[in-house]
Design a protein around this motif. Structure first.
Motif, PDB file in Angstrom:
ATOM      1  N   ALA A 220      35.702   5.981  60.317  1.00  0.00           N
ATOM      2  CA  ALA A 220      35.397   4.937  59.339  1.00  0.00           C
ATOM      3  C   ALA A 220      35.021   3.635  60.031  1.00  0.00           C
ATOM      4  O   ALA A 220      34.172   2.881  59.542  1.00  0.00           O
ATOM      5  N   PHE A 221      35.624   3.355  61.197  1.00  0.00           N
ATOM      6  CA  PHE A 221      35.307   2.165  61.984  1.00  0.00           C
ATOM      7  C   PHE A 221      33.819   2.162  62.343  1.00  0.00           C
ATOM      8  O   PHE A 221      33.146   1.129  62.239  1.00  0.00           O
ATOM      9  N   GLY A 222      33.307   3.307  62.745  1.00  0.00           N
ATOM     10  CA  GLY A 222      31.889   3.403  63.100  1.00  0.00           C
ATOM     11  C   GLY A 222      30.989   3.426  61.875  1.00  0.00           C
ATOM     12  O   GLY A 222      29.958   2.748  61.836  1.00  0.00           O
ATOM     13  N   ALA A 223      31.378   4.178  60.836  1.00  0.00           N
ATOM     14  CA  ALA A 223      30.546   4.303  59.640  1.00  0.00           C
ATOM     15  C   ALA A 223      30.435   2.983  58.898  1.00  0.00           C
ATOM     16  O   ALA A 223      29.410   2.705  58.265  1.00  0.00           O
ATOM     17  N   GLY A 224      31.465   2.151  58.996  1.00  0.00           N
ATOM     18  CA  GLY A 224      31.436   0.870  58.312  1.00  0.00           C
ATOM     19  C   GLY A 224      30.718  -0.224  59.071  1.00  0.00           C
ATOM     20  O   GLY A 224      30.627  -1.358  58.597  1.00  0.00           O
ATOM     21  N   GLY A 225      30.206   0.072  60.263  1.00  0.00           N
ATOM     22  CA  GLY A 225      29.456  -0.908  61.038  1.00  0.00           C
ATOM     23  C   GLY A 225      30.318  -1.851  61.855  1.00  0.00           C
ATOM     24  O   GLY A 225      29.805  -2.846  62.387  1.00  0.00           O
ATOM     25  N   CYS A 226      31.616  -1.540  61.998  1.00  0.00           N
ATOM     26  CA  CYS A 226      32.513  -2.440  62.736  1.00  0.00           C
ATOM     27  C   CYS A 226      32.187  -2.488  64.227  1.00  0.00           C
ATOM     28  O   CYS A 226      32.529  -3.472  64.907  1.00  0.00           O
ATOM     29  N   THR A 227      31.548  -1.446  64.744  1.00  0.00           N
ATOM     30  CA  THR A 227      31.254  -1.393  66.182  1.00  0.00           C
ATOM     31  C   THR A 227      30.233  -2.449  66.593  1.00  0.00           C
ATOM     32  O   THR A 227      30.116  -2.771  67.782  1.00  0.00           O
ATOM     33  N   HIS A 228      29.484  -2.991  65.650  1.00  0.00           N
ATOM     34  CA  HIS A 228      28.458  -3.971  65.997  1.00  0.00           C
ATOM     35  C   HIS A 228      29.057  -5.247  66.587  1.00  0.00           C
ATOM     36  O   HIS A 228      28.457  -5.866  67.469  1.00  0.00           O
ATOM     37  N   CYS A 229      30.226  -5.657  66.090  1.00  0.00           N
ATOM     38  CA  CYS A 229      30.810  -6.937  66.531  1.00  0.00           C
ATOM     39  C   CYS A 229      32.222  -6.820  67.089  1.00  0.00           C
ATOM     40  O   CYS A 229      32.683  -7.740  67.758  1.00  0.00           O
ATOM     41  N   HIS A 230      32.902  -5.713  66.816  1.00  0.00           N
ATOM     42  CA  HIS A 230      34.329  -5.651  67.144  1.00  0.00           C
ATOM     43  C   HIS A 230      34.699  -4.546  68.126  1.00  0.00           C
ATOM     44  O   HIS A 230      35.883  -4.269  68.307  1.00  0.00           O
ATOM     45  N   SER A 231      33.718  -3.922  68.721  1.00  0.00           N
ATOM     46  CA  SER A 231      34.043  -2.861  69.678  1.00  0.00           C
ATOM     47  C   SER A 231      34.544  -3.475  70.988  1.00  0.00           C
ATOM     48  O   SER A 231      34.234  -4.616  71.321  1.00  0.00           O
ATOM     49  N   GLY A 232      35.348  -2.725  71.722  1.00  0.00           N
ATOM     50  CA  GLY A 232      35.893  -3.174  72.999  1.00  0.00           C
ATOM     51  C   GLY A 232      36.533  -1.999  73.705  1.00  0.00           C
ATOM     52  O   GLY A 232      36.331  -0.841  73.298  1.00  0.00           O
ATOM     53  N   PRO A 233      37.295  -2.258  74.741  1.00  0.00           N
ATOM     54  CA  PRO A 233      37.991  -1.167  75.432  1.00  0.00           C
ATOM     55  C   PRO A 233      38.876  -0.389  74.457  1.00  0.00           C
ATOM     56  O   PRO A 233      39.267  -0.903  73.404  1.00  0.00           O
ATOM     57  N   ALA A 234      39.160   0.844  74.776  1.00  0.00           N
ATOM     58  CA  ALA A 234      39.967   1.703  73.911  1.00  0.00           C
ATOM     59  C   ALA A 234      41.259   1.003  73.517  1.00  0.00           C
ATOM     60  O   ALA A 234      41.949   0.403  74.348  1.00  0.00           O
ATOM     61  N   GLY A 235      41.576   1.058  72.215  1.00  0.00           N
ATOM     62  CA  GLY A 235      42.813   0.468  71.720  1.00  0.00           C
ATOM     63  C   GLY A 235      42.730  -1.012  71.441  1.00  0.00           C
ATOM     64  O   GLY A 235      43.746  -1.627  71.090  1.00  0.00           O
ATOM     65  N   THR A 236      41.542  -1.623  71.589  1.00  0.00           N
ATOM     66  CA  THR A 236      41.389  -3.060  71.324  1.00  0.00           C
ATOM     67  C   THR A 236      40.412  -3.313  70.180  1.00  0.00           C
ATOM     68  O   THR A 236      39.579  -2.462  69.836  1.00  0.00           O
ATOM     69  N   PHE A 237      40.510  -4.513  69.621  1.00  0.00           N
ATOM     70  CA  PHE A 237      39.638  -4.945  68.541  1.00  0.00           C
ATOM     71  C   PHE A 237      39.056  -6.292  68.938  1.00  0.00           C
ATOM     72  O   PHE A 237      39.772  -7.289  69.091  1.00  0.00           O
ATOM     73  N   GLY A 238      37.758  -6.352  69.142  1.00  0.00           N
ATOM     74  CA  GLY A 238      37.123  -7.580  69.590  1.00  0.00           C
ATOM     75  C   GLY A 238      37.096  -8.638  68.502  1.00  0.00           C
ATOM     76  O   GLY A 238      36.701  -8.369  67.362  1.00  0.00           O
ATOM     77  N   VAL A 239      37.519  -9.838  68.840  1.00  0.00           N
ATOM     78  CA  VAL A 239      37.566 -10.951  67.898  1.00  0.00           C
ATOM     79  C   VAL A 239      36.740 -12.101  68.444  1.00  0.00           C
ATOM     80  O   VAL A 239      36.981 -12.572  69.561  1.00  0.00           O
ATOM     81  N   GLN A 240      35.774 -12.550  67.676  1.00  0.00           N
ATOM     82  CA  GLN A 240      34.988 -13.720  68.041  1.00  0.00           C
ATOM     83  C   GLN A 240      35.740 -14.969  67.599  1.00  0.00           C
ATOM     84  O   GLN A 240      35.919 -15.212  66.405  1.00  0.00           O
ATOM     85  N   VAL A 241      36.208 -15.759  68.554  1.00  0.00           N
ATOM     86  CA  VAL A 241      37.024 -16.939  68.245  1.00  0.00           C
ATOM     87  C   VAL A 241      36.117 -18.146  68.037  1.00  0.00           C
ATOM     88  O   VAL A 241      35.285 -18.464  68.900  1.00  0.00           O
ATOM     89  N   PRO A 242      36.234 -18.833  66.913  1.00  0.00           N
ATOM     90  CA  PRO A 242      35.353 -19.970  66.605  1.00  0.00           C
ATOM     91  C   PRO A 242      35.481 -21.094  67.625  1.00  0.00           C
ATOM     92  O   PRO A 242      36.509 -21.244  68.279  1.00  0.00           O
ATOM     93  N   PRO A 243      34.438 -21.890  67.763  1.00  0.00           N
ATOM     94  CA  PRO A 243      34.485 -23.038  68.678  1.00  0.00           C
ATOM     95  C   PRO A 243      35.633 -23.978  68.334  1.00  0.00           C
ATOM     96  O   PRO A 243      35.937 -24.199  67.162  1.00  0.00           O
ATOM     97  N   GLY A 244      36.272 -24.510  69.375  1.00  0.00           N
ATOM     98  CA  GLY A 244      37.364 -25.449  69.178  1.00  0.00           C
ATOM     99  C   GLY A 244      38.723 -24.810  69.013  1.00  0.00           C
ATOM    100  O   GLY A 244      39.741 -25.513  68.953  1.00  0.00           O
TER     101      GLY A 244
END
Length: 326
Positions: A220-244
């Motif tokens: 579901a992670f892949g089918a929902g398009g989450c890999t575009h912005c949140h993929s990372g090493p196994a067992g992690t979830f990539g988070v884009q932290v806002p400026p500041g």
């Protein structure tokens, strides 16, 4: 020229008749009112023009003038005394159907909102049913967000056949429903829609989700398009932290700050808005049409097993205006 005795008598008779008529007027002893057609039939009787309102200007033989409170000018079967609040519009009367806040009090109840809660079926034969009977579980005579959400979880339509849905909340007027489902308006009206319907004003939408393919969390992670912005090493979830923001502090309690309802909403409908600087943003697309309701729940459970890994990003400055005369 000498008048004959006969002509003299005739003139005296006419003068006497004129004096008698002037003194007597009509048979009630009152001079005729203006607007009665004049002498010699110059106007048809009753056309008047200056007579009392509602009398046609003509003498009615001693009857009372017609009272506007008892008239039915628009012939809709109701007089003002019987509650007709616009006697010159036959679509407005106490038995008329109230419409969706169209700035017309159609049924004259001093409110421009439907009296009862209705479901409009989107089927080939539109059907109106009482939604209170269908959805009011606690019997308090109204539909709560919890009751609406519970019905939505079973089916995206009340009277139609649909897959389970998710609730999309509209906080302002003219919100767009994402797709097929049903809409509940704050003035207690509920209706079904086929796709891309518009909310007349603030309310809730139940949006139908995709057909269930029983994907697990990773699928579901892949089918929902989450890999575009949140993929990372196994067992992690990539988070884009806002400026500041401090990266470590931002991800320290990342999942605790996000309820299942919030995660469900952003997975289904995405995130978009306008930043403080006035710049529009869209962080992720909605996946309601890609994942089923149960797959979204499975995905949320999977996400909570992952470790957030923060990555700072810088917002690009606004582009310099182009000089038309370099």
């Amino acid at each position: 020229m000498t008048e004959s005795p006969r002509s003299t008598l005739f003139a005296l008779a006419l003068a006497s008749f004129a004096a008698f008529a002037s003194a007597c007027g009509d048979d009630d002893g009152v001079n005729p009112a203006p607007g009665t057609g004049g002498a010699g039939g110059e106007e048809p009787a009753g056309t008047g023009g200056e007579g009392p309102a509602g009398t046609g200007g003509a003498d009615t033989g001693g009857g009372e003038p017609v009272d506007d409170e008892d008239s039915d000018h628009d012939r809709d079967g109701f007089t003002p005394r019987e509650g007709d609040c616009d006697d010159f519009n036959n679509t407005v009367h106490p038995d008329a159907e109230e419409r969706n806040l169209d700035n017309v009090d159609s049924n004259c109840d001093a409110s421009d909102a439907p009296v009862s809660t209705l479901v409009w079926s989107a089927g080939p034969e539109p059907d109106l049913v009482d939604a209170i009977d269908v959805m009011d579980e606690d019997g308090d005579g109204q539909i709560s967000l919890e009751e609406f959400a519970a019905a939505c979880a079973e089916s995206a339509m009340v009277s139609g056949t649909a897959r389970p849905g998710l609730v999309q909340v509209h906080a302002s007027c003219a919100g767009t429903n994402s797709c097929r489902g049903m809409v509940y308006q704050t003035w207690n009206e509920l209706y079904e829609h086929a796709c891309r319907a518009m909310n007349s004003c603030e309310g809730w939408s139940c949006v139908e989700t995709a057909e269930d393919q029983e994907r697990d969390g990773l699928a579901a992670f892949g089918a929902g398009g989450c890999t575009h912005c949140h993929s990372g090493p196994a067992g992690t979830f990539g988070v884009q932290v806002p400026p500041g923001e401090d990266v470590e502090a931002f991800v320290a309690d990342f999942w605790e700050r996000r309820s299942d309802t919030y995660l469900q909403s952003i997975i289904a409908f995405g995130i978009d808005g306008v930043a403080d600087e006035g710049i529009a943003y869209s962080n992720m697309p909605g996946a309601y049409h890609l994942l089923s309701r149960s797959e979204i729940a499975t995905l949320i459970a999977y996400l909570r097993t992952l470790t957030p890994e923060g990555h700072a990003f810088e917002q690009l400055p606004a582009a310099e205006p182009i000089d038309p005369d370099p």
